[in-house]
Enzyme design. Structure first.
Site, short mmCIF file in Angstrom:
data_model
loop_
_atom_site.label_atom_id
_atom_site.label_comp_id
_atom_site.label_asym_id
_atom_site.label_seq_id
_atom_site.Cartn_x
_atom_site.Cartn_y
_atom_site.Cartn_z
N THR A 378 0.58 -1.19 -0.11
CA THR A 378 0.05 -0.74 -0.32
C THR A 378 0.99 1.36 -0.11
OG1 THR A 378 -1.63 -1.16 1.27
CG2 THR A 378 -1.75 1.45 1.11
N THR A 396 -3.74 1.07 -2.96
CA THR A 396 -3.04 -0.12 -2.93
C THR A 396 -3.65 -1.32 -3.87
OG1 THR A 396 -3.02 -2.13 -1.34
CG2 THR A 396 -4.84 -1.61 -1.54
N SER A 439 -11.92 -2.41 4.78
CA SER A 439 -10.36 -1.85 4.54
C SER A 439 -10.07 -1.12 5.33
CB SER A 439 -10.21 -0.48 3.49
OG SER A 439 -8.59 -0.11 3.91
N1 GLU Z 1 -5.33 -3.66 2.25
C1 GLU Z 1 -5.31 -3.72 3.10
C2 GLU Z 1 -6.22 -2.30 3.52
O1 GLU Z 1 -7.56 -2.13 2.94
C3 GLU Z 1 -3.94 -2.77 3.22
C4 GLU Z 1 -2.77 -3.23 2.93
C5 GLU Z 1 -1.75 -2.85 3.98
O2 GLU Z 1 -1.75 -1.63 3.84
O3 GLU Z 1 -0.78 -3.84 4.08
O4 GLU Z 1 -6.89 -2.16 4.36
#
Ligand code: GLU
Length: 561
Positions: A378, A396, A439
Site C-alpha cells: 500500500t 493499494t 479496508s
Molecule cells: N489491503 C489493506 C487495507 O485495505 C491494506 C494493505 C496494507 O496496507 O498493508 O486495509
C-alpha cells in the site's frame, strides 16, 4: 596561536548559531514551501506532483499525477490493478468528499469460495493467483477525481505523461525495493509475466539497477487516449479476464464494465478542537481513527508523558477496545448495518474510556483477532497548496506485488484484495458478490480550531494504519511536534488480543514499566515498515509555509515549492 584559537571559537559559535536557525530535516525526508507540498513514498512521485502545481494545476491534478506515477515507481504497492480511497477538500467546499475506488468482489463470488473439500480455507487462495483478485478501481477512481475536481487546465496527457516517462526511463531499485523483491522472490518467480519485469534474468534486482516497464507505458498511453474505458473495456479488459481465469479466478468482462466508483460523505469527528474528516466504510480506518481519538481525548495525554510506560499502556488499551469493535461490527455498509454514529460518538468514547484502568491491562477483549495483519504494502500520499486545498490518497494492491498475477503485454499487477474479506462464511465481512472487502485505509484531513486547512495525512500498513495515523496526529496536537518529527517518533500497535507491538527505538526507560504493568511485549525493528509509512502535510499559517513530512520506513520524501 591564541588569536587563531579565538577566531576558531568565534567561527564555531557562528556556525552553531546558524545551525540553530536552520530547520531540522532529520533523514532528509521533509520539504517545505509557501506554495505547495506533495509528500509521497517515492521522491520522484512527489516531484511529479510539484511539477504539476508549478504548471498551474491544482491539488487534485497534482494528486492524480502523483498517483499514476506511484503505480510505476512503487509497483509493489499500488497501480492500475488495485484500488483505494481519496478524500478531497477544495477551499470552496464546506465539507470534504470521499472517492471510494476500493475493489469489489466479482459477481461470481460466494462466501464459501475459499473453502476446500475439507471445509477449510485453501492455503494461499486469498492472497495469490486469480481467485485472490477483486475488481480493480484505481483508474476509474483517479480519473473521476481529475474530471470532477481537477483544474481543467491540464489534459489527461499532461497528468499521466510523467508516469509513462518513468516506466520508459526505468524505476530506480532502492534498498527498500530491492529487499521487497527479495522477500517476495518466491511469489514473483512463480508468475512468469511478472517475473519478466520484476526479476533480472530470474534473480532479484540489486540496488542501483533500474526496472523498465514499456508494457505499462503502453497501458498508460492507452488510458491517456481513451480514459478509464481503456482498462475496463476492450483489449486490456479481455487480457485481464483471460489471465485471471487462467490463474483460477472468476473475474468477468461484465465485472470490469460494471465497476463503479462510490462517492461518499466523510466520517467526521474532532480532537481537542481540531476537526477530523476521514473515509467511511468500505474502510474501517476513518471510523476507528475517530473512535481512538475520541477515547484518547478523555485522558491527560501530556501528563502521562511522551512515550512513557503509562502512555504505551493507554494506547494498548484504547487499541484493544477499538479492534474488538472492528471485528464485530465493521464491513461494507451497502451489505451490513454498521453503527457508524455510535462508533464515532463522544458519549460512546466516554463509556469506552471508563473501561480503561491506567494501572492494569484489560483482559483480551475478544477471544481472538480474526484479522491477519502481516500484509504491509500500500501507499499513501498527501497534497496541500497555499490556498489550503487538500487531498489525501491511500491506494493499494494489498500484499507486496499483490496476487502476483501480471497481465501479459500490459505490465500491471492485479491486487489480492479479496484477502481483506473473512474467508469463511458467517462474519459481517464474509465474501458476497459486489461487496467491498473491509479496508483499514485512512486518508484523513484535519482542520484547525479556526476551521482552516491544517493537515493531510495517511499511511499504509494494514491494521496498523489508523492506529499509526492517530499516534502521529497526537504527536502533533498533544505534543506540538513538527510533522517530520511526529512521523519519525517510534510507534506502538496492539490488536484486540495478543502482545503489544513496540518499535525498537521506543525509549528503553519505558519498557520495564510496560512489562511491570502486565503487558506481553513484542519488540520490532528500529525502523519497521510494519508500523506504516506516513506522508503528511501541515500548514503553518504564522509563517505562511507548508511543511511536508515523509517516512524513512519507506522511501518517503516530500517535495515543495
Ligand atoms: N489491503 C489493506 C487495507 O485495505 C491494506 C494493505 C496494507 O496496507 O498493508 O486495509
Amino acid at each position: 596561536m591564541k588569536k587563531l584559537a579565538f577566531v576558531f571559537v568565534l567561527f564555531v559559535a557562528a556556525l552553531s548559531a546558524l545551525s540553530a536557525q536552520l530547520p531540522v530535516n532529520l533523514y532528509g525526508r521533509a520539504a517545505s514551501g509557501p506554495n505547495g507540498v506533495v509528500a509521497a513514498a517515492k521522491p520522484e512521485a512527489s516531484q511529479v506532483g510539484i511539477d504539476i502545481l508549478k504548471k498551474g494545476g491544482n491539488a487534485v491534478d497534482a494528486a492524480v499525477a502523483t498517483g499514476f506515477a506511484l503505480g510505476v515507481l512503487e509497483p509493489n504497492a499500488s497501480g492500475v490493478g488495485g484500488g483505494g480511497f481519496m478524500i478531497i477538500k477544495m477551499k470552496d467546499m464546506t465539507e470534504p468528499v470521499v472517492i471510494d475506488f476500493r475493489e469489489m468482489a466479482p459477481s461470481k463470488s460466494t462466501p464459501t469460495m475459499y473453502l476446500g473439500a475439507d471445509g477449510k480455507v485453501v492455503p494461499n487462495s486469498t492472497i495469490e493467483g486469480g481467485l485472490a483478485v477483486g475488481v480493480p478501481g484505481e483508474v476509474k477512481g483517479l480519473l473521476y477525481a481529475l474530471e470532477h475536481y481537477g483544474s481543467g487546465k491540464l489534459s489527461r496527457a499532461d497528468i499521466i505523461q510523467p508516469a509513462i516517462q518513468w516506466a520508459l526511463t526505468g524505476v530506480p531499485v532502492t534498498v527498500n525495493l530491492a529487499s521487497i523483491i527479495k522477500d517476495n522472490y518466491g511469489k514473483l518467480v512463480k508468475y512468469e509475466n511478472g517475473a519478466q519485469i520484476y526479476l533480472k534474468d530470474g534473480l532479484p534486482y540489486e540496488v542501483g539497477d533500474v526496472i523498465y516497464n514499456p508494457d505499462l507505458a503502453k497501458t498508460l498511453a492507452k488510458i491517456v487516449k481513451e480514459g478509464a474505458d481503456a482498462v475496463y473495456k476492450g483489449e486490456i479488459a479481455e487480457a485481464i479476464v483471460k489471465e485471471i481465469q487462467k490463474r483460477g479466478g472468476i473475474l468477468t468482462l461484465e465485472d470490469l464494465a460494471n465497476y463503479e466508483v462510490k462517492i461518499r460523505k466523510p466520517v467526521e469527528g474532532s480532537y481537542r478542537g481540531y476537526k477530523v474528516y476521514s473515509v467511511p466504510p468500505a474502510s474501517s480506518g476513518g471510523t476507528h481513527l475517530i473512535e481512538i481519538l475520541n477515547i484518547l481525548e478523555n485522558f491527560d495525554v501530556k501528563k502521562l508523558g511522551f512515550q512513557t510506560a503509562q502512555s504505551a499502556h493507554l494506547w494498548s488499551e484504547i487499541l484493544k477496545l477499538t479492534f474488538a469493535d472492528r471485528s464485530k461490527y465493521m464491513a461494507d455498509t451497502e451489505f451490513v448495518k454498521v453503527p457508524l454514529a455510535g462508533l464515532t460518538s463522544k458519549e460512546y468514547a466516554k463509556e469506552q474510556a471508563a473501561r480503561i484502568d491506567l494501572n492494569k491491562p484489560l483482559a483480551p477483549v475478544t477471544a481472538g483477532d480474526p484479522w491477519k495483519y502481516e500484509s504491509g504494502s500500500t501507499t499513501h500520499f498527501s497534497v496541500m497548496d497555499k490556498e489550503g486545498n487538500m487531498v489525501a490518497v491511500t491506494k493499494t494492491i494489498n500484499y507486496f506485488f499483490g496476487s502476483g498475477v501480471t497481465i501479459p503485454g500490459w505490465g500491471f499487477i492485479m491486487n489480492d484484495e479479496m484477502d481483506d474479506f473473512v474467508a469463511t462464511p458467517g462474519s459481517v465481512n464474509s465474501v458476497e458478490p459486489g461487496k467491498r472487502p473491509l479496508s483499514s485505509m485512512s486518508p484523513t484531513l484535519v482542520l484547525d480550531p479556526q476551521g482552516r486547512s491544517f493537515m493531510t495525512i495517511g499511511s499504509p500498513g494494514a491494521t496498523r494504519i489508523f492506529p499509526t495515523v492517530a499516534q502521529v496526529i497526537s504527536n502533533v496536537i498533544d505534543f506540538g511536534f513538527p510533522i517530520q518529527e511526529a512521523i519519525l517518533a517510534p510507534r506502538v500497535w496492539q490488536g484486540a488480543s495478543g502482545a503489544l507491538n513496540i518499535e525498537g527505538r521506543y525509549p528503553a526507560s519505558a519498557l520495564d514499566g510496560i512489562k511491570k504493568l502486565g503487558h506481553d511485549v513484542t519488540i520490532r525493528g528500529d525502523w519497521d515498515a510494519y508500523f506504516g509509512g506516513v506522508h503528511a502535510v501541515v500548514y503553518d499559517y504564522d509563517k505562511g509555509v507548508l511543511y511536508g513530512g515523509a517516512d524513512p520506513r519507506r522511501d518517503g520524501q516530500a517535495a515543495a515549492f
